[in-house]
Design an enzyme around this catalytic site. Sequence first.
Site, PDB file in Angstrom:
ATOM      1  N   ASN A   1     -19.489 114.728 -16.999  1.00 14.69           N
ATOM      2  CA  ASN A   1     -19.742 113.544 -17.899  1.00 14.69           C
ATOM      3  C   ASN A   1     -18.618 112.925 -18.098  1.00 14.69           C
ATOM      4  O   ASN A   1     -17.651 113.362 -18.822  1.00 14.69           O
ATOM      5  CB  ASN A   1     -20.513 114.152 -19.283  1.00 14.69           C
ATOM      6  CG  ASN A   1     -20.593 113.371 -20.245  1.00 14.69           C
ATOM      7  OD1 ASN A   1     -20.627 111.893 -20.083  1.00 14.69           O
ATOM      8  ND2 ASN A   1     -21.126 113.792 -21.665  1.00 14.69           N
ATOM      9  N   TRP A   2     -18.094 111.688 -17.547  1.00 10.20           N
ATOM     10  CA  TRP A   2     -17.121 110.950 -17.665  1.00 10.20           C
ATOM     11  C   TRP A   2     -16.849 110.491 -19.081  1.00 10.20           C
ATOM     12  O   TRP A   2     -15.779 110.045 -19.403  1.00 10.20           O
ATOM     13  CB  TRP A   2     -16.846 109.931 -16.708  1.00 10.20           C
ATOM     14  CG  TRP A   2     -16.644 110.364 -15.318  1.00 10.20           C
ATOM     15  CD1 TRP A   2     -16.601 111.738 -14.788  1.00 10.20           C
ATOM     16  CD2 TRP A   2     -16.702 109.661 -14.131  1.00 10.20           C
ATOM     17  NE1 TRP A   2     -16.078 111.747 -13.738  1.00 10.20           N
ATOM     18  CE2 TRP A   2     -16.304 110.432 -13.092  1.00 10.20           C
ATOM     19  CE3 TRP A   2     -16.866 108.034 -13.868  1.00 10.20           C
ATOM     20  CZ2 TRP A   2     -16.260 110.233 -11.644  1.00 10.20           C
ATOM     21  CZ3 TRP A   2     -16.748 107.760 -12.510  1.00 10.20           C
ATOM     22  CH2 TRP A   2     -16.364 108.794 -11.401  1.00 10.20           C
ATOM     23  N   LYS A   3     -18.163 110.540 -19.890  1.00 11.64           N
ATOM     24  CA  LYS A   3     -17.930 109.892 -21.235  1.00 11.64           C
ATOM     25  C   LYS A   3     -17.370 108.129 -21.170  1.00 11.64           C
ATOM     26  O   LYS A   3     -17.684 107.577 -20.075  1.00 11.64           O
ATOM     27  CB  LYS A   3     -17.185 110.673 -22.205  1.00 11.64           C
ATOM     28  CG  LYS A   3     -17.744 112.149 -22.279  1.00 11.64           C
ATOM     29  CD  LYS A   3     -17.328 112.971 -23.531  1.00 11.64           C
ATOM     30  CE  LYS A   3     -17.852 114.153 -23.213  1.00 11.64           C
ATOM     31  NZ  LYS A   3     -17.678 115.234 -24.369  1.00 11.64           N
TER      32      LYS A   3
ATOM     33  N   HIS B   1     -27.104 113.731 -26.017  1.00 11.83           N
ATOM     34  CA  HIS B   1     -25.806 114.352 -26.091  1.00 11.83           C
ATOM     35  C   HIS B   1     -25.240 114.360 -27.630  1.00 11.83           C
ATOM     36  O   HIS B   1     -25.621 113.151 -28.357  1.00 11.83           O
ATOM     37  CB  HIS B   1     -24.757 113.548 -25.282  1.00 11.83           C
ATOM     38  CG  HIS B   1     -23.519 114.069 -25.101  1.00 11.83           C
ATOM     39  ND1 HIS B   1     -22.549 114.100 -26.280  1.00 11.83           N
ATOM     40  CD2 HIS B   1     -22.818 114.741 -23.970  1.00 11.83           C
ATOM     41  CE1 HIS B   1     -21.402 114.936 -26.061  1.00 11.83           C
ATOM     42  NE2 HIS B   1     -21.577 115.491 -24.557  1.00 11.83           N
TER      43      HIS B   1
ATOM     44  N   GLU C   1     -22.648 113.698 -29.093  1.00  8.85           N
ATOM     45  CA  GLU C   1     -21.836 112.511 -29.626  1.00  8.85           C
ATOM     46  C   GLU C   1     -22.890 111.391 -29.944  1.00  8.85           C
ATOM     47  O   GLU C   1     -22.570 110.500 -30.890  1.00  8.85           O
ATOM     48  CB  GLU C   1     -21.001 112.050 -28.466  1.00  8.85           C
ATOM     49  CG  GLU C   1     -19.669 113.064 -28.262  1.00  8.85           C
ATOM     50  CD  GLU C   1     -18.872 113.445 -27.136  1.00  8.85           C
ATOM     51  OE1 GLU C   1     -19.137 112.460 -26.194  1.00  8.85           O
ATOM     52  OE2 GLU C   1     -18.448 114.355 -26.978  1.00  8.85           O
TER      53      GLU C   1
ATOM     54  N   GLU D   1     -24.978 122.670 -25.324  1.00  8.30           N
ATOM     55  CA  GLU D   1     -23.666 122.329 -25.720  1.00  8.30           C
ATOM     56  C   GLU D   1     -23.478 122.591 -26.940  1.00  8.30           C
ATOM     57  O   GLU D   1     -23.668 121.729 -27.775  1.00  8.30           O
ATOM     58  CB  GLU D   1     -23.342 120.653 -25.283  1.00  8.30           C
ATOM     59  CG  GLU D   1     -23.703 120.209 -23.669  1.00  8.30           C
ATOM     60  CD  GLU D   1     -22.895 119.125 -23.331  1.00  8.30           C
ATOM     61  OE1 GLU D   1     -22.086 119.169 -22.345  1.00  8.30           O
ATOM     62  OE2 GLU D   1     -23.205 118.197 -24.231  1.00  8.30           O
TER      63      GLU D   1
ATOM     64  N   GLY E   1     -15.035 119.568 -26.227  1.00  3.59           N
ATOM     65  CA  GLY E   1     -13.306 118.941 -26.400  1.00  3.59           C
ATOM     66  C   GLY E   1     -12.541 119.567 -27.452  1.00  3.59           C
ATOM     67  O   GLY E   1     -11.689 119.050 -27.812  1.00  3.59           O
TER      68      GLY E   1
ATOM     69  N   SER F   1     -16.023 122.505 -23.258  1.00  2.72           N
ATOM     70  CA  SER F   1     -14.649 123.023 -22.713  1.00  2.72           C
ATOM     71  C   SER F   1     -14.581 123.976 -21.696  1.00  2.72           C
ATOM     72  O   SER F   1     -14.153 125.080 -21.409  1.00  2.72           O
ATOM     73  CB  SER F   1     -14.132 123.865 -24.232  1.00  2.72           C
ATOM     74  OG  SER F   1     -13.749 123.127 -25.195  1.00  2.72           O
TER      75      SER F   1
ATOM     76  N   GLY G   1     -17.036 117.717 -19.262  1.00  2.00           N
ATOM     77  CA  GLY G   1     -16.218 116.764 -19.874  1.00  2.00           C
ATOM     78  C   GLY G   1     -14.976 116.400 -19.508  1.00  2.00           C
ATOM     79  O   GLY G   1     -14.791 115.924 -18.250  1.00  2.00           O
ATOM     80  N   GLY G   2     -14.022 116.832 -20.208  1.00  2.00           N
ATOM     81  CA  GLY G   2     -12.619 116.647 -19.779  1.00  2.00           C
ATOM     82  C   GLY G   2     -12.482 117.093 -18.258  1.00  2.00           C
ATOM     83  O   GLY G   2     -11.516 116.239 -17.515  1.00  2.00           O
TER      84      GLY G   2
HETATM   85  P1  13P Z   1     -15.653 119.033 -22.784  1.00  2.00           P
HETATM   86  O1  13P Z   1     -16.054 119.617 -21.349  1.00  2.00           O
HETATM   87  O2  13P Z   1     -14.580 117.935 -22.680  1.00  2.00           O
HETATM   88  O3  13P Z   1     -15.624 120.123 -23.963  1.00  2.00           O
HETATM   89  O4  13P Z   1     -17.112 117.986 -22.898  1.00  2.00           O
HETATM   90  C1  13P Z   1     -18.317 118.703 -22.875  1.00  2.00           C
HETATM   91  C2  13P Z   1     -19.478 117.644 -23.052  1.00  2.00           C
HETATM   92  O5  13P Z   1     -19.632 117.149 -23.860  1.00  2.00           O
HETATM   93  C3  13P Z   1     -20.167 117.427 -21.530  1.00  2.00           C
HETATM   94  O6  13P Z   1     -21.339 116.583 -21.893  1.00  2.00           O
END
Ligand code: 13P
Length: 255
Positions: free
Chosen positions: A9-11, A98, A100, A170, A176, A216, A237-238
């Site tokens: 997930n590149w966000k 998600h 967010e 999640e 994050g 994470s 994510g990251g």
């Molecule tokens: P991180 O891996 O950066 O914690 O993000 C997870 C995420 O929200 C994937 O959708």
Amino acid sequence: MRKNIVAGNWKMNLDYEQGLSLFSEIVNMVKDEVRGDQQVIICSPFIHLASLSKLSAGVTNVAVGAQNINEAASGAYTGEISASQVKSTGSEYVILGHSERRAYYGETDSLLAKKVDAALANGLKPIFCIGETKDERESGSYYDVIKTQLSAGLFHLDAEAFAAIVLAYEPVWAIGTGLTASPEQAQEVHAFIRKTLAEQYGQAVADQTSILYGGSANPANAESLFSQPDIDGGLIGGASLKSRDFLQIINVFNG
Ligand code: 13P
């Protein structure tokens, strides 16, 4: 058997050229290595979708997804993007629910149920995210929270429609933050999710559903998470923004 999936997930990261270059690296490294029962999915910003789909044409183990859609089919919704528009780029998946989007854009379970329907009606497979906040974990109400998210967002589907769903657990407190759920904590919730699916749709459907862990996840912890019996991969994510880290996570399933 259900698929093992590593999804990135590149966000809201990477400009157009950066996205193409990272994706090309990933495709080149995984195209000959990833087995048939494993899928890599990159969920990019909308601007990349059509180009990424072209770059991965013919590479069956790499797919492309969006991170959101609007619930309506078309019309006067300035700035929004529909499921059919995403599908027309060649994308196969869309992340829905998600945390967010739930937290920053007020997406409710009932709105998400409509987005799920819009995705499925247009042949997009939802990667549906569920998970509790820190308070909900500490108060012990996380099972209720997860059950409600599942039933209000998804359980209006019949078993046939549900077969297109990928789930991602999640925990919001792990996203994050560098705080990962321990393999035992994650496995406990994944087993609960599968049990809840079995009660709703029967054991066969529950056993076919891929349930990913997100929060994470990184090259150092992916193996211990993915080796749990009910964890079928990750939503990253990251660590999906660095080709080497992402590749190491994918390779957990090739090891
Ligand atoms: P991180 O891996 O950066 O914690 O993000 C997870 C995420 O929200 C994937 O959708």
